[in-house]
Design an enzyme around this catalytic site. Structure first.
Site, PDB file in Angstrom:
ATOM      1  N   LYS A 110      -0.319 -68.624  73.892  1.00 52.42           N
ATOM      2  CA  LYS A 110      -0.801 -68.660  72.516  1.00 52.42           C
ATOM      3  C   LYS A 110      -2.222 -68.104  72.521  1.00 52.42           C
ATOM      4  O   LYS A 110      -3.140 -68.729  73.066  1.00 52.42           O
ATOM      5  CB  LYS A 110      -0.803 -70.087  71.959  1.00 52.42           C
ATOM      6  CG  LYS A 110      -1.501 -70.166  70.584  1.00 52.42           C
ATOM      7  CD  LYS A 110      -1.661 -71.581  70.073  1.00 52.42           C
ATOM      8  CE  LYS A 110      -2.763 -71.613  69.012  1.00 52.42           C
ATOM      9  NZ  LYS A 110      -2.954 -72.950  68.430  1.00 52.42           N
ATOM     10  N   GLY A 171      -7.548 -78.797  62.587  1.00 53.44           N
ATOM     11  CA  GLY A 171      -7.939 -80.207  62.557  1.00 53.44           C
ATOM     12  C   GLY A 171      -8.379 -80.711  61.193  1.00 53.44           C
ATOM     13  O   GLY A 171      -8.801 -81.858  61.067  1.00 53.44           O
ATOM     14  N   ALA A 197      -2.063 -74.806  62.426  1.00 51.83           N
ATOM     15  CA  ALA A 197      -3.368 -75.384  62.034  1.00 51.83           C
ATOM     16  C   ALA A 197      -3.411 -75.816  60.574  1.00 51.83           C
ATOM     17  O   ALA A 197      -2.951 -75.109  59.683  1.00 51.83           O
ATOM     18  CB  ALA A 197      -4.518 -74.424  62.297  1.00 51.83           C
ATOM     19  N   GLY A 198      -3.957 -76.993  60.381  1.00 52.56           N
ATOM     20  CA  GLY A 198      -4.248 -77.493  59.040  1.00 52.56           C
ATOM     21  C   GLY A 198      -3.168 -78.357  58.427  1.00 52.56           C
ATOM     22  O   GLY A 198      -3.412 -79.031  57.433  1.00 52.56           O
ATOM     23  N   ASN A 219      -0.622 -80.443  65.669  1.00 51.20           N
ATOM     24  CA  ASN A 219      -1.230 -81.297  66.692  1.00 51.20           C
ATOM     25  C   ASN A 219      -1.888 -82.516  66.073  1.00 51.20           C
ATOM     26  O   ASN A 219      -1.355 -83.622  66.112  1.00 51.20           O
ATOM     27  CB  ASN A 219      -2.238 -80.500  67.526  1.00 51.20           C
ATOM     28  CG  ASN A 219      -2.738 -81.283  68.739  1.00 51.20           C
ATOM     29  OD1 ASN A 219      -2.563 -82.489  68.859  1.00 51.20           O
ATOM     30  ND2 ASN A 219      -3.363 -80.603  69.663  1.00 51.20           N
ATOM     31  N   THR A 220      -3.046 -82.300  65.415  1.00 44.88           N
ATOM     32  CA  THR A 220      -3.847 -83.436  64.942  1.00 44.88           C
ATOM     33  C   THR A 220      -3.080 -84.363  64.004  1.00 44.88           C
ATOM     34  O   THR A 220      -3.223 -85.591  64.084  1.00 44.88           O
ATOM     35  CB  THR A 220      -5.118 -82.918  64.233  1.00 44.88           C
ATOM     36  OG1 THR A 220      -5.746 -81.957  65.090  1.00 44.88           O
ATOM     37  CG2 THR A 220      -6.089 -84.043  63.953  1.00 44.88           C
TER      38      THR A 220
END
Lengths: 273, 66
Positions: A110, A171, A197-198, A219-220
């Site tokens: 990635k 994040g 992301a986001g 992820n987050t």
């Protein structure tokens, strides 16, 4: 009609997607950062049903060389996707990818080259340069990028195996700020589109898929949920629901209301006599 | 010999190869990547890649990330 079709499964439309010749049934890619415990991370990965997880490349702690390895907690059969997070130049990203491959993780990477430390916003120029270099070196490159339809097309033309537009800053949990960009990108590239992301909630993940994304990377939103395992399962269900809903064919949007109940045979109230 | 490992200079016994350095440091059991003077060293080459005095090494591994 088969039993599966009668039960609302749409087999042909829920088939696998693939990156660089490797097929995945799960439309969810999960990050391994920011979990409170290793066991919690492993359980969340399992609950998510993912077949692909991201990992970062960092210096070994020489003073504590035998600390447990993340890799021991990634369930068997899950493919590892090393990222180049931390790179601010094309050179740093390329070096990180080479190190990951040399460490035995294969050629899948990635690519992430950041251009603004506060926003963690990708540097489009360096990202493009690094994509060309890594493709040239035989890597299968999944490219983290801005939600820019022209850049996405250029990255795909340069040999990216997938383009991964951000939904909102890494994040931030702000969701997919420009859903229409996802659709525009999907129309313009032949490689998988992964919203990365986001994403903050299951609704965000579903929106990204409904807009045309082949998969989402989270992820987050899972790792920092109060209950990561439940959130992992919620994300899985949201992605599956969106894929199934997309395949089922959304109704047309209309400007005005159209009654769902018959207009005829309506009961009338008798005037009081 | 004197080696720079992950940003810090350190004194080590005379070590013939990269593999012997990893053993000395206690990191051989991990899936690691090594950069020797800016060049990536393949895992298969760890036990034959010679070490030189004042070599600069980066030894990396996989950690949690998104």
């Amino acid at each position: 009609m088969t039993d599966q079709e009668r039960a609302g499964m749409v087999p042909g439309d829920m088939g696998p997607w693939s990156v660089g010749g490797q097929a995945f049934r799960s439309r969810l890619i999960v990050g391994t950062g920011k979990y409170a415990t290793w066991d919690g991370m492993r359980d969340a990965i399992q609950a998510s049903g993912t077949e692909l997880v991201t990992v970062a490349v960092r210096r070994v702690n020489i003073d504590q060389p035998d600390e447990p390895s993340l890799l021991e907690y990634v369930p068997k059969g899950v493919t590892l996707l090393p990222n180049t997070a931390g790179a601010y130049t094309a050179e740093e990203a390329v070096l990180t990818a080479r190190l990951a491959r040399a460490a035995g993780l294969g050629s899948l990477v990635k690519l992430e080259v950041i251009g603004d430390a506060e926003l963690l916003w990708p540097d489009p120029v360096a990202t493009y340069e690094a994509t060309r270099q890594l493709v040239d070196e035989g890597f299968t490159v999944m490219v983290y990028t801005t939600p820019d339809p022209v850049l996405a097309r250029r990255l795909a033309e340069a040999g990216a195996a997938a383009v991964m537009p951000l939904g909102s800053p890494i994040g931030s949990g702000q969701g997919v700020l420009d859903v229409s960009a996802v659709a525009l990108i999907k129309e313009r590239v032949d490689v998988p589109v992964v919203v990365d992301a986001g994403i903050g909630s299951p609704a965000d993940a579903a929106l990204a898929i409904e807009a045309g994304a082949d998969a989402v990377l989270i992820n987050t939103a899972i790792a920092q949920a109060q209950h990561p395992v439940q959130m992992a399962r919620a994300m899985r269900l949201a992605v599956d629901a969106a894929i199934l809903g997309r395949a089922a064919g959304r109704m047309a949007r209309r400007d005005r209301a159209v009654a769902s109940s018959p207009n005829t045979g309506v009961v009338t109230v008798a005037s009081p006599s | 010999m004197e080696l720079k490992v992950n940003g810090s200079w350190r004194e080590t016994p005379e070590l013939a190869t990269l593999g012997s350095l990893l053993t000395h440091l206690g990191v051989t059991h991990q899936a690691v990547g090594v950069l020797q003077n800016g060049q990536v060293v393949a895992r298969e080459a760890f036990d034959r890649e010679p070490l030189h005095n004042r070599d600069e090494l980066e030894i990396v591994r996989f950690v949690g990330g998104g």
